[in-house]
Motif scaffolding. Structure first.
Motif, mmCIF file in Angstrom:
data_model
loop_
_atom_site.group_PDB
_atom_site.id
_atom_site.type_symbol
_atom_site.label_atom_id
_atom_site.label_comp_id
_atom_site.label_asym_id
_atom_site.label_seq_id
_atom_site.Cartn_x
_atom_site.Cartn_y
_atom_site.Cartn_z
ATOM 1 N N ALA A 195 0.811 -1.215 0.000
ATOM 2 C CA ALA A 195 0.000 0.000 0.000
ATOM 3 C C ALA A 195 0.851 1.275 0.000
ATOM 4 C CB ALA A 195 -0.929 -0.001 1.218
ATOM 5 N N MET A 196 2.191 1.131 0.026
ATOM 6 C CA MET A 196 3.061 2.319 0.098
ATOM 7 C C MET A 196 3.425 2.816 -1.296
ATOM 8 S SD MET A 196 5.470 0.755 3.112
ATOM 9 C CE MET A 196 6.592 2.082 3.503
ATOM 10 N N ASP A 197 3.550 4.127 -1.440
ATOM 11 C CA ASP A 197 3.999 4.644 -2.740
ATOM 12 C C ASP A 197 5.535 4.665 -2.793
ATOM 13 O OD1 ASP A 197 4.816 6.831 -1.297
ATOM 14 O OD2 ASP A 197 3.200 8.148 -1.996
ATOM 15 N N THR A 198 6.055 5.039 -3.971
ATOM 16 C CA THR A 198 7.502 4.979 -4.196
ATOM 17 C C THR A 198 8.282 5.733 -3.131
ATOM 18 O OG1 THR A 198 6.892 5.139 -6.499
ATOM 19 C CG2 THR A 198 9.228 5.238 -6.016
ATOM 20 N N LYS A 199 7.808 6.929 -2.827
ATOM 21 C CA LYS A 199 8.519 7.785 -1.879
ATOM 22 C C LYS A 199 8.557 7.131 -0.494
ATOM 23 C CE LYS A 199 8.610 12.679 -0.608
ATOM 24 N NZ LYS A 199 7.751 12.906 0.564
ATOM 25 N N ALA A 200 7.423 6.608 -0.084
ATOM 26 C CA ALA A 200 7.335 5.973 1.234
ATOM 27 C C ALA A 200 8.228 4.735 1.312
ATOM 28 C CB ALA A 200 5.884 5.609 1.538
ATOM 29 N N LEU A 201 8.245 3.956 0.212
ATOM 30 C CA LEU A 201 9.096 2.756 0.172
ATOM 31 C C LEU A 201 10.561 3.147 0.328
ATOM 32 C CD1 LEU A 201 7.467 0.903 -2.886
ATOM 33 C CD2 LEU A 201 7.385 0.090 -0.529
ATOM 34 N N GLN A 202 10.957 4.170 -0.474
ATOM 35 C CA GLN A 202 12.350 4.599 -0.492
ATOM 36 C C GLN A 202 12.782 5.134 0.891
ATOM 37 O OE1 GLN A 202 12.886 6.096 -4.353
ATOM 38 N NE2 GLN A 202 14.754 4.917 -4.261
ATOM 39 N N GLU A 203 11.886 5.935 1.491
ATOM 40 C CA GLU A 203 12.199 6.507 2.802
ATOM 41 C C GLU A 203 12.330 5.429 3.871
ATOM 42 O OE1 GLU A 203 10.178 10.903 2.223
ATOM 43 O OE2 GLU A 203 9.259 9.474 3.608
ATOM 44 N N TYR A 204 11.409 4.459 3.810
ATOM 45 C CA TYR A 204 11.429 3.391 4.819
ATOM 46 C C TYR A 204 12.744 2.624 4.741
ATOM 47 C CZ TYR A 204 9.790 -0.295 7.909
ATOM 48 O OH TYR A 204 9.653 -1.156 8.958
ATOM 49 N N ILE A 205 13.164 2.340 3.489
ATOM 50 C CA ILE A 205 14.384 1.540 3.298
ATOM 51 C C ILE A 205 15.627 2.269 3.810
ATOM 52 C CG2 ILE A 205 15.940 0.669 1.482
ATOM 53 C CD1 ILE A 205 13.336 -0.338 0.089
ATOM 54 N N SER A 206 15.707 3.582 3.546
ATOM 55 C CA SER A 206 16.908 4.282 4.034
ATOM 56 C C SER A 206 16.834 4.543 5.542
ATOM 57 C CB SER A 206 17.147 5.574 3.247
ATOM 58 O OG SER A 206 16.001 6.369 3.258
ATOM 59 N N GLU A 207 15.646 4.872 6.052
ATOM 60 C CA GLU A 207 15.487 5.113 7.493
ATOM 61 C C GLU A 207 15.873 3.886 8.326
ATOM 62 O OE1 GLU A 207 11.527 6.360 9.159
ATOM 63 O OE2 GLU A 207 11.969 8.023 7.793
ATOM 64 N N HIS A 208 15.405 2.709 7.870
ATOM 65 C CA HIS A 208 15.661 1.485 8.645
ATOM 66 C C HIS A 208 16.913 0.757 8.185
ATOM 67 C CE1 HIS A 208 11.428 2.367 9.475
ATOM 68 N NE2 HIS A 208 11.639 1.770 10.635
ATOM 69 N N LYS A 209 17.665 1.416 7.297
ATOM 70 C CA LYS A 209 18.944 0.876 6.832
ATOM 71 C C LYS A 209 18.811 -0.591 6.371
ATOM 72 C CE LYS A 209 22.042 3.981 9.271
ATOM 73 N NZ LYS A 209 20.999 4.918 9.734
ATOM 74 N N ILE A 210 17.776 -0.847 5.563
ATOM 75 C CA ILE A 210 17.592 -2.207 5.035
ATOM 76 C C ILE A 210 18.675 -2.470 3.989
ATOM 77 C CG2 ILE A 210 16.033 -3.704 3.700
ATOM 78 C CD1 ILE A 210 13.706 -2.324 5.128
ATOM 79 N N SER A 211 19.318 -3.632 4.104
ATOM 80 C CA SER A 211 20.458 -3.901 3.229
ATOM 81 C C SER A 211 20.118 -4.971 2.197
ATOM 82 C CB SER A 211 21.651 -4.347 4.073
ATOM 83 O OG SER A 211 21.286 -5.495 4.798
ATOM 84 N N CYS A 212 20.980 -5.104 1.206
ATOM 85 C CA CYS A 212 20.809 -6.117 0.166
ATOM 86 C C CYS A 212 20.907 -7.510 0.797
ATOM 87 C CB CYS A 212 21.900 -5.940 -0.901
ATOM 88 S SG CYS A 212 22.008 -7.315 -2.050
ATOM 89 N N PRO A 213 19.890 -8.352 0.613
ATOM 90 C CA PRO A 213 19.926 -9.680 1.241
ATOM 91 C C PRO A 213 21.031 -10.564 0.662
ATOM 92 C CG PRO A 213 17.921 -9.411 -0.092
ATOM 93 C CD PRO A 213 18.666 -8.114 -0.155
ATOM 94 N N ASN A 214 21.547 -10.175 -0.479
ATOM 95 C CA ASN A 214 22.587 -10.980 -1.116
ATOM 96 C C ASN A 214 23.990 -10.628 -0.627
ATOM 97 O OD1 ASN A 214 23.356 -12.982 -3.080
ATOM 98 N ND2 ASN A 214 24.158 -11.288 -4.318
ATOM 99 N N CYS A 215 24.282 -9.302 -0.500
ATOM 100 C CA CYS A 215 25.658 -8.916 -0.168
ATOM 101 C C CYS A 215 25.751 -7.979 1.039
ATOM 102 C CB CYS A 215 26.339 -8.276 -1.378
ATOM 103 S SG CYS A 215 25.740 -6.610 -1.732
ATOM 104 N N GLY A 216 24.622 -7.506 1.540
ATOM 105 C CA GLY A 216 24.659 -6.654 2.731
ATOM 106 C C GLY A 216 24.889 -5.179 2.451
ATOM 107 N N SER A 217 25.061 -4.821 1.176
ATOM 108 C CA SER A 217 25.320 -3.428 0.822
ATOM 109 C C SER A 217 24.050 -2.568 0.947
ATOM 110 C CB SER A 217 25.836 -3.391 -0.621
ATOM 111 O OG SER A 217 25.543 -2.155 -1.220
ATOM 112 N N HIS A 218 24.253 -1.248 1.117
ATOM 113 C CA HIS A 218 23.104 -0.328 1.165
ATOM 114 C C HIS A 218 23.002 0.502 -0.108
ATOM 115 C CE1 HIS A 218 22.265 -1.106 5.424
ATOM 116 N NE2 HIS A 218 23.575 -1.205 5.540
ATOM 117 N N ASN A 219 23.803 0.111 -1.095
ATOM 118 C CA ASN A 219 23.926 0.916 -2.303
ATOM 119 C C ASN A 219 22.898 0.491 -3.369
ATOM 120 O OD1 ASN A 219 24.854 2.660 -4.208
ATOM 121 N ND2 ASN A 219 26.847 1.659 -4.505
#
Ligand SMILES: [Zn+2]
Length: 454
Positions: free
Chosen positions: A115-139
């Motif tokens: 139910a989240m829009d692009t902006k909300a998704l992007q903000e959530y990911i950077s706020e909670h520092k969600i990392s790549c499940p494959n390599c752990g990077s935040h890039n």
């Protein structure tokens, strides 16, 4: 009840000839599966039972088959061209691609990221520092939307004016034919139109064997009713779908209804429920039943300029019908039936793998076994006689015990043994798969014997 590991079940399905990896001799093609002789029989049985229950036996409903390739305007009207897409991000470090909403839901399962829009998704990911499940990077790259429809070209030139799509659902075929069928068959509201057919979705994360595949088969019914009676029909179809699954041999304890929360509902739907099955990996969706209101017919009326209204013969008022849609994927339902049936039983000196299929879905109803090769001619003529009516198998190699095990492993409910007394008493020994008990049955009664269990 023992819960078996999914790997163990899939290994058995491949080894025993239900399902093979697609294009296997070329190393396969990711996420494609081919159905072997046992698999296609099981699948056809489930489809035939659905057709009988939802179309043939229901005086309200009729069947149809629409084309897989449809005018692209259909997908414009249905919303699939504009909104049927996943929010994707690439990891710049390891070059893997991920669904932003799934990453968030894996991080916190209580969040409905759909139910989240692009902006909300992007903000959530950077706020909670969600990392790549494959390599752990935040890039990560920015989120881009990727349409799930498969594209192809009609005609000889490959340009955008010839772009068409493989249908992502069968439902639109019923909506665009609503008026044709209503007129030609003089159908009065309420009535339903159903079809079984292939649909295609370019999923980024398919998985769990045939549970989520890019090519799949749907069994869908669009049930058209008068606004105000829709929730009544919604309840009727909820029960009908649940009973159908029970009748396939799935136990009540492994099934449940899960109502969609208000924030999960599509904007046009007033009620949606999933019937979930307890798969080896957990509860997962099999059958969706939705009250879609007049959303689809109204959208097609707007885009096609063809009226979707019908006239109420009693009140003389015109209205666009509401739609109740029970929609199920054949492969998912089939996988649930196979997971439910799979069992490994410890016997006195031995163990056996057995598929406890109900006789109505079992790939083969009976295996005919001559006790000795000398009895082959007689056994083979019983076999070909039964083939007129049932899917059967013939097995004359190995000991009787080994042949019983082979039949158990593929879920054949009855083994019919022709022995040295058969000639004189015109009877055979029938062994029941689940109880392993045996009884003597006259040859002339075998047809009705098997039929009585179907
Ligand atoms: Zn990465």
């Amino acid at each position: 009840m023992t819960q078996f590991k999914f790997d163990e079940i899939t290994a058995h399905l491949k080894q025993s000839g239900f399902i093979f990896q697609g294009s296997e001799i070329y190393g396969g093609l990711a996420n494609t599966w081919d159905f072997g002789p046992l698999g296609i029989n099981l699948k056809n049985n489930i489809k035939n039972l659905w057709w009988k229950e939802f179309i043939q036996k229901d005086p309200n409903n009729v069947g149809m088959q629409s084309a897989i390739l449809m005018n692209p305007l259909v997908w414009k009207a249905s919303g699939h061209l504009d909104t049927f897409s996943d929010p994707l991000m690439d990891c710049r470090n390891c070059k893997t691609r991920h669904r932003a909403d799934k990453l968030i839901e894996e991080f916190d399962p209580s969040i409905n990221a759909g139910a989240m829009d692009t902006k909300a998704l992007q903000e959530y990911i950077s706020e909670h520092k969600i990392s790549c499940p494959n390599c752990g990077s935040h890039n990560f790259t920015d989120i881009r939307y990727f349409n799930l429809m498969f594209k192809t070209f009609q005609g000889v030139t490959e340009d955008s004016s010839n772009t068409i799509y493989l249908r992502p659902e069968t439902a639109q075929g019923m909506f665009v034919n609503f008026k044709n069928i209503q007129r030609a068959y003089r159908k009065k509201i309420p009535f339903g139109i159903g079809q079984i057919g292939k649909a295609f979705r370019n999923e980024i994360t398919p998985g769990n064997m045939i549970f989520r595949t890019r090519e799949f088969e749907q069994m869908e019914l669009q049930f058209f009713c008068k606004p105000g009676t829709d929730l009544e029909w919604y309840e009727i179809y909820k029960e009908k779908c649940m009973n159908f699954m029970l009748n396939l041999g799935i136990k009540q304890e492994n099934l449940r209804f899960r109502d969609h929360d208000p924030d999960e509902l599509s904007h046009y739907s007033v009620a949606t429920v999933d019937i979930e099955y307890k798969f080896p990996w957990g509860w997962d969706e099999i059958w969706g039943i939705a009250d879609r209101t007049d959303f689809d017919l109204t959208a097609h009326q707007t885009h096609s300029k063809v009226s979707m209204e019908i006239l109420d013969p009693e009140t003389n008022e015109k209205y666009i019908p509401y739609v109740i849609e029970p929609s199920v994927g054949v492969e998912r339902l089939m996988l649930a039936v196979m997971c439910e049936a799979y069992d490994v039983e410890q016997l006195e000196n031995d163990s056996r793998t057995v598929m406890h299929f109900k006789a109505n879905v079992a790939s083969t109803k009976a295996t005919i076994l001559p006790l000795s090769k000398k009895l082959g001619d007689q056994a083979f003529s019983i076999y070909t006689d039964l083939l007129e009516e049932f899917e059967c198998d013939y097995d004359e190699s190995g000991s009787i015990g080994k042949r019983y095990r082979r039949a158990d492993a593929v879920g054949t409910p009855y083994c019919i043994t022709v022995d040295f007394d058969t000639e004189s008493d015109q009877s055979v020994t029938v062994r029941h798969r689940d109880t392993m008990q045996q009884e003597r049955v006259k040859i002339e009664d075998i047809h009705s014997f098997i039929k009585s269990y179907l």
